[in-house]
Design an enzyme around this catalytic site. Structure first.
Site, PDB file in Angstrom:
ATOM      1  N   GLU A 127       0.417   3.626   1.533  1.00 45.58           N
ATOM      2  CA  GLU A 127       0.387   2.178   1.717  1.00 45.58           C
ATOM      3  C   GLU A 127       1.802   1.696   2.011  1.00 45.58           C
ATOM      4  OE1 GLU A 127      -1.191  -0.213  -1.509  1.00 45.58           O
ATOM      5  OE2 GLU A 127      -1.141  -2.012  -0.280  1.00 45.58           O
ATOM      6  N   ALA A 268       3.264   1.878  -8.637  1.00 42.52           N
ATOM      7  CA  ALA A 268       2.192   2.862  -8.642  1.00 42.52           C
ATOM      8  C   ALA A 268       1.316   2.634  -7.412  1.00 42.52           C
ATOM      9  CB  ALA A 268       1.352   2.736  -9.909  1.00 42.52           C
ATOM     10  N   MET A 269       0.322   3.534  -7.231  1.00 36.49           N
ATOM     11  CA  MET A 269      -0.523   3.441  -6.039  1.00 36.49           C
ATOM     12  C   MET A 269      -1.933   3.890  -6.344  1.00 36.49           C
ATOM     13  SD  MET A 269      -0.753   2.557  -2.954  1.00 36.49           S
ATOM     14  CE  MET A 269      -2.333   2.648  -2.134  1.00 36.49           C
ATOM     15  N   ASN A 271      -4.496   5.171  -4.700  1.00 35.21           N
ATOM     16  CA  ASN A 271      -5.249   6.124  -3.872  1.00 35.21           C
ATOM     17  C   ASN A 271      -6.560   6.516  -4.557  1.00 35.21           C
ATOM     18  OD1 ASN A 271      -2.658   6.388  -2.460  1.00 35.21           O
ATOM     19  ND2 ASN A 271      -2.093   7.591  -4.254  1.00 35.21           N
ATOM     20  N   GLU A 304      -4.007  -0.324 -11.346  1.00 32.81           N
ATOM     21  CA  GLU A 304      -4.422   0.694 -10.361  1.00 32.81           C
ATOM     22  C   GLU A 304      -5.894   1.043 -10.547  1.00 32.81           C
ATOM     23  OE1 GLU A 304      -2.368   0.845  -8.099  1.00 32.81           O
ATOM     24  OE2 GLU A 304      -0.638   0.110  -9.228  1.00 32.81           O
ATOM     25  N   HIS A 307      -8.124  -1.609  -9.008  1.00 35.82           N
ATOM     26  CA  HIS A 307      -8.177  -1.542  -7.546  1.00 35.82           C
ATOM     27  C   HIS A 307      -9.388  -0.749  -7.052  1.00 35.82           C
ATOM     28  CE1 HIS A 307      -4.854  -3.577  -5.699  1.00 35.82           C
ATOM     29  NE2 HIS A 307      -3.892  -2.852  -6.242  1.00 35.82           N
ATOM     30  N   GLU A 326      -4.473  -7.725  -3.855  1.00 30.79           N
ATOM     31  CA  GLU A 326      -3.390  -7.729  -4.848  1.00 30.79           C
ATOM     32  C   GLU A 326      -3.436  -8.940  -5.779  1.00 30.79           C
ATOM     33  OE1 GLU A 326      -2.027  -5.159  -5.533  1.00 30.79           O
ATOM     34  OE2 GLU A 326      -2.092  -3.922  -3.718  1.00 30.79           O
TER      35      GLU A 326
HETATM   36  C1  7ML Z   1       1.955  -4.812  -9.030  1.00 28.73           C
HETATM   37  C2  7ML Z   1       2.435  -2.296  -6.441  1.00 28.73           C
HETATM   38  C3  7ML Z   1       3.054  -2.135  -5.186  1.00 28.73           C
HETATM   39  C4  7ML Z   1       4.107  -2.950  -4.795  1.00 28.73           C
HETATM   40  C5  7ML Z   1       1.255  -1.424  -6.804  1.00 28.73           C
HETATM   41  C6  7ML Z   1       2.561  -1.092  -4.239  1.00 28.73           C
HETATM   42  C7  7ML Z   1       0.013  -1.625  -5.978  1.00 28.73           C
HETATM   43  C8  7ML Z   1       1.205  -1.326  -3.702  1.00 28.73           C
HETATM   44  C9  7ML Z   1       0.080  -0.886  -4.616  1.00 28.73           C
HETATM   45  C10 7ML Z   1       1.443  -5.083 -10.271  1.00 28.73           C
HETATM   46  C11 7ML Z   1       1.265  -4.065 -11.171  1.00 28.73           C
HETATM   47  C12 7ML Z   1       1.597  -2.793 -10.793  1.00 28.73           C
HETATM   48  C13 7ML Z   1       2.115  -2.535  -9.551  1.00 28.73           C
HETATM   49  C14 7ML Z   1       2.316  -3.541  -8.649  1.00 28.73           C
HETATM   50  C15 7ML Z   1       2.920  -3.306  -7.306  1.00 28.73           C
HETATM   51  C16 7ML Z   1       4.566  -3.929  -5.637  1.00 28.73           C
HETATM   52  C17 7ML Z   1       3.983  -4.113  -6.891  1.00 28.73           C
HETATM   53  N1  7ML Z   1      -1.169  -1.089  -3.905  1.00 28.73           N
HETATM   54  O1  7ML Z   1      -1.104  -1.167  -6.656  1.00 28.73           O
HETATM   55  O2  7ML Z   1      -0.210  -2.979  -5.744  1.00 28.73           O
HETATM   56 ZN    ZN Z   2      -1.941  -3.465  -6.454  1.00 26.24          ZN
END
Ligand code: 7ML
Ligand code: ZN
Length: 879
Positions: A127, A268-269, A271, A304, A307, A326
């Site tokens: 992503e 985190a991500m 997937n 995560e 999601h 998000e």
């Molecule tokens: C927000 C994330 C990203 C970027 C994680 C990367 C994600 C994209 C990813 C809240 C809690 C934990 C992580 C994030 C965050 C900036 C913030 N899809 O899951 O959104």
């Molecule tokens: Zn997210």
């Protein structure tokens, strides 16, 4: 470094559907750290099959092309065109099978996007647009397909081979090699693809879903971290149960994997079934992680996991819709944390975060609506606006529709769109249709940037016993948008008597209504409410629970604030009143100092704090929030021209005044809370530690503090207490600080996550010397410019959380920081762009600092081959 080389602006209005369906994707990886070979086979089918032969357009970046075959015919130079990041295959038949072979180089990939090396293992981050660094593919979220992935590698170097979905087969090969294949039955966009290959250790548990599916839960970490996974596993199980209980959503596969890595650009991500985490959000042991870390892990593991439905099962049509997944998922993780911990404390933390991080974004060069209309580099739009303000807007649906209306909307959203890539409009329509209501005006929140300002005025008529409340809303113009319209604002309020009792609220013309707290819906630029049967001039309790993400202006008297602090039943209003009183006191002293007068302590503030601290019933964590002074950036936001040193000095003055004035109270609390009991993870134990440590921070402003901190370090059995005490000693410039820091270093030198804390403590120390310290620390063996956590801990913390250091009047902080942005850009443009944003608000400072910051921005922008990521940030800042 190749970026969006063209620097093209991409517009939301130009969205067109992809003309092909991809029926299936078969991937074969021959894994090697230096070189990995990727074979891909994809089945294309025209959406409109009487179209005749048509071009297939694919994305790719930094790929070494070996071969291309269309329907088993090897393509020659005339059959395709490579133009930058696009590959066009000419005149493909309505049904076409494309086979590609490319080489990629994970160990040389420092951008940490695509396939890269972390320590001894390989992993991916796709992503938003990382899949194109792995193979040629239509790398856009509206192209969804099923994946079959075969991973082949040396068995001793890469014993663990993981990808999305279920393992279907494995086998051994000659030369001590082996292979494993994976199939993900759910069609997904490329950004959710993942693979992991290496020698990782495993912690395993399971969760039985409500319908009886037994899900195997596996957390993979480097072997030395096996004893730090318990909290992450517990958080995962809690998240799975919570999503069933609150949202009626079950997990849909038999396995769920989490991998922890030290090298990650973000948190985190998600997937599909193979979440990859920054190790900061997985690994915890009481002696290595603070309570804030524990809460962060719970929140991010939840995020995560959530999601899987909000993001994966239903995904985004294009990246302009990022907040669809998000904002909604942040709302869900906030609610999860609120249900797990103290709702009130979580709510206050969320509001503080929004004000500190998102309000300034709306007020700066990067202002954009939660659904942006244009971007150059999508990675720059993973912002507090898309995430935190997006979540606040989802929360407003919830406030307007209620829990059951909101859940009806969610049900309809999934019923309509499961398996699809959709838009924010589809979400809004589901909420409307499920509740038989129109949200047409509410939809403006998606397209309008900027933080609305609501000015509240009131009038009490003693003879008529009426109270008139007038709300005027306006949104200041932002860097991206000049015209603003009124927005729909859920507005919850109560009216308190001087004694703190809530009055029944009856609007003019209404029959009897005994409710004392009400939700009103403000829609117009100016709206007036007349309350009847009001026996005395009331104290208004406004925007309870922060019912809309706005700035609220009401000229509270000290007396009114004191009443709210003492009596309001809404935790946000009580906390906010305490923050307002503290902020007013600090800003007044800042002004006196600027006028050359001596600062004075406000006795009313001391009395208000005494009241707060004397509340025996209150949740200790709420007390801690109430007595935490607003931070320097929040105070800076209240000034026309930021007085960096004045804010710092005035805040310190007030802190010291409170500490001296209330020393016995702080000391009594501290003694009571510092009970010598062994560490516990419970919410109550965390709440007690938070209050204890804020008391300690005040006591450090008095004679008694140093000894208390030193002994706290000596007897501490957890990182929360240890860190609070060392930070305190550093902050007061105690001679004990150096010893504490070197003891800490000796103990944790081999522990990369803990060493981040060691860097942070030093980078955050106020004052002019810190820039030199930070420069020296870059030479420390535990530091690496290639590691994002290290960069954030040392360089990011200095620039973003150390105002007196970064904004040193001689420009030394700015110059140091600009050098780092330039150094980072060719290594990791995403992180470089995040760092560059430290200059975004340069126009809010005095003339001298403005000139210095602008010069640094210009120096960055003139660097040859600057990435698109940094170019976008810096160009906007200079505009
Ligand atoms: C927000 C994330 C990203 C970027 C994680 C990367 C994600 C994209 C990813 C809240 C809690 C934990 C992580 C994030 C965050 C900036 C913030 N899809 O899951 O959104
Ligand atoms: Zn997210």
């Amino acid at each position: 470094m190749k970026q969006n080389e063209a620097g093209d602006v991409i517009y939301r209005k130009n969205y067109t559907a992809y003309p092909w369906n991809v029926k299936h994707l078969d991937l074969h990886f021959d894994i090697g750290a230096e070189t990995t070979t990727v074979h891909a086979q994809m089945e294309f089918q025209q959406k409109n099959d009487d179209h005749g032969p048509q071009d297939i357009v694919l994305n790719g970046s930094d790929l070494q092309l070996v071969s291309l075959k269309l329907n088993d015919r090897i393509l020659g130079k005339d059959d395709y065109i490579v133009d930058g990041e696009q590959l066009t295959i000419r005149d493909a038949p309505a049904k076409s099978v494309l086979k590609t072979e490319v080489l990629i180089h994970p160990a040389a990939n420092t951008a940490l996007e695509g396939l890269y090396l972390s320590g001894e293992f390989l992993l991916t981050q796709c992503e938003a647009q990382g899949f194109r660094k792995i193979t040629w593919f239509p790398d856009r979220p509206d192209v969804m397909t099923t994946y079959r992935v075969t991973l082949e590698a040396d068995k001793s170097e890469f014993p663990v081979l993981l990808s999305n979905g279920n393992e279907t087969n494995r086998g051994d090969l000659p030369d001590q090699r082996h292979w494993v294949s994976w199939e993900d039955p759910f069609p997904k966009p490329a950004y959710l693809f993942a693979l992991v290959a290496g020698d990782l250790a495993l912690v395993q548990d399971h969760f039985t879903t409500r319908s009886g599916r037994v899900v195997t839960l596996k957390i993979y970490v480097e072997a030395e971290n096996l004893d730090r996974c318990e909290h992450a596993m517990e958080s995962l199980i809690n998240a799975m149960r919570w999503d069933e209980d609150r949202f009626d959503l079950e997990y849909d596969l038999d396995v769920y994997h989490i991998i922890a890595t030290n090298d990650f650009n973000m948190g985190a991500m998600e997937n599909k079934s193979l979440n990859i985490f920054n190790s900061k959000y997985v690994l915890a042991r009481p002696d290595t992680a603070t309570d804030v870390d524990y809460q962060g892990i719970e929140g991010v593991i939840g995020h995560e996991y959530f999601h899987n439905w909000t993001g994966n099962r239903v995904t985004c049509q294009d990246w302009f819709q990022l907040t669809l997944k998000e904002g909604l998922t942040v709302f869900r993780d906030e609610e999860f944390s609120a249900d797990m911990q103290s709702r009130a404390v979580k709510r206050i933390q969320v509001i503080r975060d929004l004000r500190i991080r998102q309000f300034p974004e709306d007020d700066g060069p990067m202002a954009h609506p939660i659904r942006p209309d244009q971007y150059v580099e999508i990675n720059n739009f993973y912002t507090a606006t898309v995430y935190q303000k997006g979540a606040a807007i989802i929360r407003m649906y919830h406030t307007l529709l209620g829990e059951s209306g909101f859940q009806k909307g969610m049900k309809l959203y999934f019923a309509r769109h499961d398996g699809q890539a959709v838009s924010c409009d589809d979400f809004l329509a589901a909420m409307e249709d499920a509740n038989n209501t129109s949200l047409e005006r509410f939809a403006r929140w998606y397209s309008q940037s900027g933080t609305p300002q609501v000015t509240v005025t009131d009038h009490y008529d003693a003879t008529a016993r009426t109270y008139t409340l007038t709300l005027e809303q306006s949104t200041p113009r932002t860097s991206d948008q000049l015209e603003k319209q009124p927005l729909v604002l859920p507005f919850e309020l109560a009216l308190l008597t001087a004694a703190g009792d809530e009055l029944p609220l009856q609007l003019e013309g209404e029959a009897g209504n005994a409710a004392t707290s009400r939700l009103l819906i403000v829609e117009d630029a100016r709206q007036e409410y007349i309350f009847t049967n009001i026996p005395e001039a009331p104290v208004p309790s406004l925007f309870r629970d922060f019912s809309a993400p706005v700035k609220i202006y009401y000229d509270y008297s000290k007396q009114q604030l004191a009443t709210l602090i003492k009596h309001d039943s809404d935790a946000y209003v009580r906390w906010d009143a305490a923050q307002r009183m503290s902020a007013n006191a600090i800003l007044e002293q800042c002004q006196r100092r600027a006028d050359g007068l001596v600062m004075q302590l406000d006795a009313d503030l001391v009395e208000a704090f005494r009241g707060v601290l004397s509340d025996q019933q209150a949740d200790p964590a709420l007390l801690a929030e109430a007595i935490t002074l607003p931070d320097e950036d929040y105070l800076a936001d209240q000034m026309k021209v930021v007085d960096v040193d004045g804010i710092h000095a005035a805040r310190l003055f007030i802190r010291k005044g409170l500490a001296v004035g209330l020393e016995t109270l702080f000391a009594d609390h501290y003694a009571g809370l510092n009970d010598g009991a062994a560490y516990q993870k419970s919410a109550l134990a965390m709440a007690r530690r938070s209050l204890k440590n804020i008391c300690l921070s005040y006591l450090l402003e008095t004679e008694s503090g140093e000894a208390l901190a030193t002994s706290q370090i000596q007897f501490s059995d957890n990182m929360t207490d240890t860190l609070a005490a060392i930070r305190g000693l550093i902050f007061i410039d105690s001679t004990q600080a150096d010893t504490a820091l070197s003891d800490f270093e000796r103990k944790w030198i081999d522990d990369t996550l803990v060493m981040d804390k060691w860097f942070i403590m030093q980078a955050i120390k106020p004052g002019l010397n810190t820039v030199n310290k930070v420069r020296d620390l870059m030479q420390h063996p535990a530091f690496s410019i290639k590691n994002p956590n290290k960069v954030r801990a040392l360089i990011g913390v200095f620039a973003m959380l150390n105002p007196t250091g970064f904004h040193a009047a001689d420009g030394s902080g700015y110059k140091f920081h600009a050098d780092r942005v330039i150094e980072l850009d060719p290594i990791n443009p995403q992180i470089a762009a995040r760092m560059a944003a430290a200059f975004n608000r340069w126009k809010r400072y005095d003339e001298g600092r403005k000139v210095l910051m602008k010069a640094e921005l210009q120096r960055i922008s003139s660097v040859a081959m600057l990435s698109g990521d940094v170019t976008e940030i810096v160009a906007k800042a200079l505009r």
